[in-house]
Design an enzyme around this catalytic site. Sequence first.
Site, PDB file in Angstrom:
ATOM      1  N   GLN A  80       0.734  -1.167   0.196  1.00 46.49           N
ATOM      2  CA  GLN A  80      -0.030  -0.071  -0.001  1.00 46.49           C
ATOM      3  C   GLN A  80       0.872   1.340  -0.072  1.00 46.49           C
ATOM      4  OE1 GLN A  80      -2.783  -0.221   3.343  1.00 46.49           O
ATOM      5  NE2 GLN A  80      -3.580  -2.245   2.820  1.00 46.49           N
ATOM      6  N   HIS A 142      -1.276   1.002   5.480  1.00 40.70           N
ATOM      7  CA  HIS A 142      -2.067   2.073   6.427  1.00 40.70           C
ATOM      8  C   HIS A 142      -1.275   3.299   6.680  1.00 40.70           C
ATOM      9  CE1 HIS A 142      -5.411  -0.909   8.257  1.00 40.70           C
ATOM     10  NE2 HIS A 142      -5.180  -1.109   6.827  1.00 40.70           N
ATOM     11  N   GLU A 236     -16.151   4.314   7.942  1.00 44.36           N
ATOM     12  CA  GLU A 236     -16.862   5.389   8.409  1.00 44.36           C
ATOM     13  C   GLU A 236     -16.503   6.647   7.599  1.00 44.36           C
ATOM     14  OE1 GLU A 236     -15.573   4.053  13.079  1.00 44.36           O
ATOM     15  OE2 GLU A 236     -14.948   6.194  12.050  1.00 44.36           O
TER      16      GLU A 236
END
Length: 367
Positions: A80, A142, A236
């Site tokens: 990532q 992340h 979210e």
Amino acid sequence: MWTSVSGLIVTSPPIQAQSVPPYKVNIVAENLAYPWSLAFLPDGRMLVTERPGRLRVLSADGNTLVESLSGLPEVYASGQSGLFDVVLSPQFEDDQQVYFSYACGSEEANHTCLASGTLAETSLENVVEIFRVQPAKQDNAHFGGRLTWLPDETLILTLGDGFDYREQAQNLHNHIGSIVRLNRDGSVPDDNPFVGRGDAHPEIYSYGHRNVQGVVYDEENRRLITHEHGPRGGDEINLIEAGANYGWPIATGGLDYTGARITPFKEYPGTVSPLLEWTPSIAPSGIALYSGELFPQWQGDILIGALVNKEVRRVRLSNNGREASDIEGLFGELGERIRDVRIGPEGEVYLLTDSPEGRLFRVVPSD
């Protein structure tokens, strides 16, 4: 040259005619290596970041003018990690400054970094690193990495929890799992919420985040909107308030990848609950606030790329900021993992796809 994708002129069925305008999707550019972000230059050119560490310059019609600007710092590209977001200075026409986020370091010790440089014809000049997440972490997941300006010309940089470091998202002694707010030179604004506290890094603006890969500032309603990845569910949408704790990993609606519960709490005292949550996960990516005139029925809505769903979710926030409604999915007929969503200078919607042969699409009304 613009080319239309065959079969991608979509006309709403009669029952949806009041909510979904017809559109067509044009291919602007192809063969982009995991494109991550897009910025529009005043002269019509576009900057596209590619995760392996290239900053490409495209013409207004999608032709490559510069395959990769020289002068970029070394980028740690693995999994990532890589080159992430790019934004222009608020005073770009005067200073030609470009800001970009990226992963730096190595698999054993890496950071999310932020740098600025002066855009020249084929290069970035006078590149300076202005912020680096502390401490270093291991592995390649992340990083966060999204950027947006606030009206006072301070810069928001979103971060992640490093995947294996989730408990640190509640630790103000580091930047992991936070959102930071910086001045244009990387210094700390005097009114940041934790300035002067010995138990917190002063750059931190909010904390308790897992992996924030979407951020946009709503100028009309004066609010900072983000989304973040949950694990198995628990994605979210949040309104960001200075100094607030967004709960990760104390409170979440998601499960761990093993299926185990991360926490017994979906809500927890002292933390801010999301306006909207997706379970199962849609894997939200880029985000844009629609403010153009080409699609009036989307006016004021936010458009969120969904990597897993291979579409864009259209979400409407209430004026008071207390509710959010997931209205519909768009562009699913492309069958593409959507990495970024941007609104063009004329109100078009631009989409970047997450692929080793990524594409840039332009969405316009069909008539």
